[in-house]
Enzyme design. Structure first.
Site, PDB file in Angstrom:
ATOM      1  N   ASP A   9      44.214  43.718  40.361  1.00  0.00           N
ATOM      2  CA  ASP A   9      43.438  44.360  39.456  1.00  0.00           C
ATOM      3  C   ASP A   9      42.368  45.704  40.208  1.00  0.00           C
ATOM      4  OD1 ASP A   9      41.879  42.380  40.714  1.00  0.00           O
ATOM      5  OD2 ASP A   9      40.721  42.030  38.808  1.00  0.00           O
ATOM      6  N   HIS A 244      36.684  39.673  49.639  1.00  0.00           N
ATOM      7  CA  HIS A 244      37.620  38.801  49.019  1.00  0.00           C
ATOM      8  C   HIS A 244      38.912  38.765  49.340  1.00  0.00           C
ATOM      9  CE1 HIS A 244      33.918  37.087  46.966  1.00  0.00           C
ATOM     10  NE2 HIS A 244      33.515  38.520  46.392  1.00  0.00           N
TER      11      HIS A 244
END
Ligand code: BDR
Ligand code: CA
Length: 322
Positions: A9, A244
């Site tokens: 995303d 991340h």
């Protein structure tokens, strides 16, 4: 290490992960499958196409995926983390808008058939596309080489609620379905990623030594680093953001830098703990039906942060240096 799909995303940190996959000599990135999350599906798909152009990776397919979660309403996009455009308000746009005709879920199913036993998926957004691919082909777990997920947290605090990480709370039903399937699943969540701090020193190194890609990663990280630096408890004494998504890719290439725990896992799908990843040790045998007949998974508990960061920056510099 074979063929790779990143389900993503994009997303400032997603772009970092995509750059790493392109740069790593042993990874063959065949596609980005897009999902809502850091922004709407229109924006994340546009960003996926645009970063591939920026990273000179036009042979990588883009298949558009889910615009909303399986069973809940979509949360508002986190524009305070990734900007209105999901990319730190740089407003990047691709020159060409050529997407694959298959949906993300269809693409995943087809690629798993075509590259039976050789395909790895690294999922760094909400898990909606993966859950949809599973419902299209329940045999999918037998066909993948492995599935690595950036999401969830077992012992560390959440980043959306005290217990929930963003990718898991964005589609908790999909996360629970994925955790309950019998496939080679490894979870790289906040337990380790909040310890991997990409500092301005790293971004300056990339800006100076990794060509146009390094410059783009430096620019797009400005907004993200500002957000992380404004947290009440910053992750580093220097200006920095958590790495991340790229950490899930570094786990794929360098698993020796991570210490994994084994267990079974469920994800809470409603209520105040929605999105919480709960893992029970394999030696427990809880009799409640929710905890019966679950397959083993592994989740990252410890990490050699400095080595992960060195590996990330040196791989990018080696590949993208002018
Ligand atoms: C995850 O959530 C998204 O905002 C990031 O791109 C990452 O995938 C971190 O919780
Ligand atoms: Ca992401």
């Amino acid at each position: 290490m074979g063929k790779l799909i990143i389900d993503t995303d994009p997303g400032i940190d997603d772009a970092q992960a995509i750059a790493y996959a392109i740069a790593h000599p042993q990874l063959e990135l065949i596609a980005l499958t897009t999902v809502f999350g850091n922004a709407s599906i229109e924006i994340t798909t546009r960003n996926a196409l645009a970063v591939l152009e920026k990273f000179d990776a036009l042979d990588v397919d883009v298949a558009r995926g889910a615009s909303s979660p399986l069973h809940i309403d979509r949360f508002a996009s986190p524009d305070f983390v990734h900007g209105d455009d999901g990319m730190g308000n740089l407003d990047i746009a691709p020159e060409q808008l050529i997407e694959n005709e298959l949906s993300a879920a269809e693409y995943i199913v087809e690629a798993a058939n075509q590259h039976h036993g050789e395909l790895t998926i690294v999922a760094i957004g909400p898990l909606t596309n993966i859950a949809k691919a599973l419902s299209l082909d329940p045999q999918l777990p037998l066909k993948l080489k492995r599935l690595i997920v950036m999401g969830g947290t077992v012992l560390a605090p959440g980043n959306v609620s005290p217990v929930a990480e963003a990718n898991f709370i964005n589609d908790p039903h999909a996360a629970d379905i994925v955790c309950s399937q019998n496939w080679p699943l490894s979870i790289v969540g906040l337990d380790v990623t909040m310890k991997i701090a990409l500092t301005d020193w790293h971004f300056e190194e990339l800006q100076q030594q990794a060509g146009g890609v390094g410059e783009f990663l430096w620019q797009s990280s400005r907004y993200y680093v500002d957000f992380y630096s404004s947290l009440p408890i910053p992750i580093s004494s220097q200006r920095a953001c958590a790495m991340h998504d790229a950490s899930a890719l570094v786990y794929l290439t360098n698993p020796e830098l991570f210490e994994m725990n084994s267990g079974v896992a469920r994800v809470v799908t409603s209520g105040v703990a929605m999105g919480q990843l709960i893992s029970a040790s394999l030696s427990e045998n809880y009799l409640l039906p929710h905890w019966q007949n679950l397959p083993p998974i592994e989740w990252a508990a410890q990490v050699e942060s400095e080595q992960v960061l060195n590996h990330f920056t040196s791989t990018l510099i080696q590949h993208f240096k002018p």
